[in-house]
Scaffold this motif. Sequence first.
Motif, PDB file in Angstrom:
ATOM      1  N   GLN A  40      17.582  37.255  63.560  1.00  0.00           N
ATOM      2  CA  GLN A  40      17.942  36.559  64.796  1.00  0.00           C
ATOM      3  C   GLN A  40      16.867  35.537  65.174  1.00  0.00           C
ATOM      4  N   GLN A  41      15.614  35.923  65.046  1.00  0.00           N
ATOM      5  CA  GLN A  41      14.525  34.990  65.340  1.00  0.00           C
ATOM      6  C   GLN A  41      14.567  33.798  64.379  1.00  0.00           C
ATOM      7  N   ILE A  42      14.855  34.076  63.123  1.00  0.00           N
ATOM      8  CA  ILE A  42      14.932  33.005  62.126  1.00  0.00           C
ATOM      9  C   ILE A  42      16.057  32.045  62.493  1.00  0.00           C
ATOM     10  N   TYR A  43      17.196  32.581  62.896  1.00  0.00           N
ATOM     11  CA  TYR A  43      18.332  31.740  63.278  1.00  0.00           C
ATOM     12  C   TYR A  43      17.956  30.836  64.455  1.00  0.00           C
ATOM     13  N   VAL A  44      17.316  31.401  65.462  1.00  0.00           N
ATOM     14  CA  VAL A  44      16.895  30.627  66.631  1.00  0.00           C
ATOM     15  C   VAL A  44      15.897  29.545  66.212  1.00  0.00           C
ATOM     16  N   HIS A  45      14.936  29.900  65.380  1.00  0.00           N
ATOM     17  CA  HIS A  45      13.932  28.928  64.948  1.00  0.00           C
ATOM     18  C   HIS A  45      14.524  27.856  64.031  1.00  0.00           C
ATOM     19  N   GLN A  46      15.536  28.214  63.240  1.00  0.00           N
ATOM     20  CA  GLN A  46      16.191  27.205  62.404  1.00  0.00           C
ATOM     21  C   GLN A  46      16.859  26.158  63.284  1.00  0.00           C
ATOM     22  N   ARG A  47      17.544  26.620  64.321  1.00  0.00           N
ATOM     23  CA  ARG A  47      18.189  25.677  65.245  1.00  0.00           C
ATOM     24  C   ARG A  47      17.134  24.819  65.945  1.00  0.00           C
ATOM     25  N   SER A  48      16.055  25.441  66.360  1.00  0.00           N
ATOM     26  CA  SER A  48      14.985  24.718  67.022  1.00  0.00           C
ATOM     27  C   SER A  48      14.353  23.691  66.082  1.00  0.00           C
ATOM     28  N   THR A  49      14.158  24.080  64.842  1.00  0.00           N
ATOM     29  CA  THR A  49      13.590  23.168  63.847  1.00  0.00           C
ATOM     30  C   THR A  49      14.537  22.010  63.577  1.00  0.00           C
ATOM     31  N   LYS A  88       5.183  22.090  64.179  1.00  0.00           N
ATOM     32  CA  LYS A  88       4.946  23.376  64.830  1.00  0.00           C
ATOM     33  C   LYS A  88       6.138  24.305  64.639  1.00  0.00           C
ATOM     34  N   THR A  89       7.339  23.828  64.918  1.00  0.00           N
ATOM     35  CA  THR A  89       8.518  24.692  64.788  1.00  0.00           C
ATOM     36  C   THR A  89       8.780  25.047  63.330  1.00  0.00           C
ATOM     37  N   ALA A  90       8.560  24.089  62.437  1.00  0.00           N
ATOM     38  CA  ALA A  90       8.778  24.367  61.017  1.00  0.00           C
ATOM     39  C   ALA A  90       7.777  25.405  60.509  1.00  0.00           C
ATOM     40  N   THR A  91       6.555  25.340  60.989  1.00  0.00           N
ATOM     41  CA  THR A  91       5.537  26.316  60.594  1.00  0.00           C
ATOM     42  C   THR A  91       5.910  27.706  61.102  1.00  0.00           C
ATOM     43  N   GLU A  92       6.382  27.772  62.348  1.00  0.00           N
ATOM     44  CA  GLU A  92       6.817  29.062  62.893  1.00  0.00           C
ATOM     45  C   GLU A  92       7.971  29.635  62.072  1.00  0.00           C
ATOM     46  N   LEU A  93       8.911  28.782  61.703  1.00  0.00           N
ATOM     47  CA  LEU A  93      10.037  29.222  60.878  1.00  0.00           C
ATOM     48  C   LEU A  93       9.552  29.711  59.521  1.00  0.00           C
ATOM     49  N   TYR A  94       8.626  29.001  58.936  1.00  0.00           N
ATOM     50  CA  TYR A  94       8.069  29.400  57.645  1.00  0.00           C
ATOM     51  C   TYR A  94       7.445  30.795  57.733  1.00  0.00           C
ATOM     52  N   HIS A  95       6.667  31.021  58.786  1.00  0.00           N
ATOM     53  CA  HIS A  95       6.012  32.323  58.938  1.00  0.00           C
ATOM     54  C   HIS A  95       7.038  33.438  59.131  1.00  0.00           C
ATOM     55  N   LEU A  96       8.089  33.152  59.872  1.00  0.00           N
ATOM     56  CA  LEU A  96       9.142  34.158  60.043  1.00  0.00           C
ATOM     57  C   LEU A  96       9.832  34.475  58.714  1.00  0.00           C
ATOM     58  N   LEU A  97      10.130  33.442  57.954  1.00  0.00           N
ATOM     59  CA  LEU A  97      10.772  33.654  56.649  1.00  0.00           C
ATOM     60  C   LEU A  97       9.857  34.434  55.712  1.00  0.00           C
ATOM     61  N   LYS A  98       8.589  34.097  55.737  1.00  0.00           N
ATOM     62  CA  LYS A  98       7.625  34.806  54.896  1.00  0.00           C
ATOM     63  C   LYS A  98       7.532  36.274  55.327  1.00  0.00           C
ATOM     64  N   ASN A  99       7.505  36.504  56.630  1.00  0.00           N
ATOM     65  CA  ASN A  99       7.458  37.860  57.164  1.00  0.00           C
ATOM     66  C   ASN A  99       8.704  38.646  56.733  1.00  0.00           C
ATOM     67  N   LYS A 100       9.846  38.001  56.781  1.00  0.00           N
ATOM     68  CA  LYS A 100      11.095  38.653  56.378  1.00  0.00           C
ATOM     69  C   LYS A 100      11.020  39.057  54.899  1.00  0.00           C
TER      70      LYS A 100
END
Length: 145
Positions: free
Chosen positions: A78-87, A34-46
Amino acid sequence: MSFQFALQKVMDLKEREKNNSQQEYEEAVRQFEKTATELYHLLKNKEEVEEAARKKLARGTSIYELQQNESHLLRLQQQIYVHQRSTDRAREQMKRKQQKLVQSLIEYKKYEKIKALQKAEHEEEEKRREAREMDEISLRIYARR
């Protein structure tokens, strides 16, 4: 005489631990995915925002739009950084649960092996006992004649 495993209660406990570890590991995997998917979507959005910004810059844009785009990219970063740590935390949790699962499986297998060996030993003893009884019966029959 049927086989009674002396450590059956311990084996049952180890089986429950194994099953609990399996469930915890599966939950950790789901959380990581779940967290990795969220991170992927954020990176793709970026990437999409950066590409759109490049296209706007190539054809010309206002300073206000550049500033808006830059602030949007900063928020995404910033969101990507937070999600990377979470992942990363989810990945570590998943690894710990996997190690716990492997340990539980090993422990359970040990008891399965002990049970199998004791059962085989018990069956061998039963065969020897039956053979002695058959010998005694045949001696009695022979002695009667």
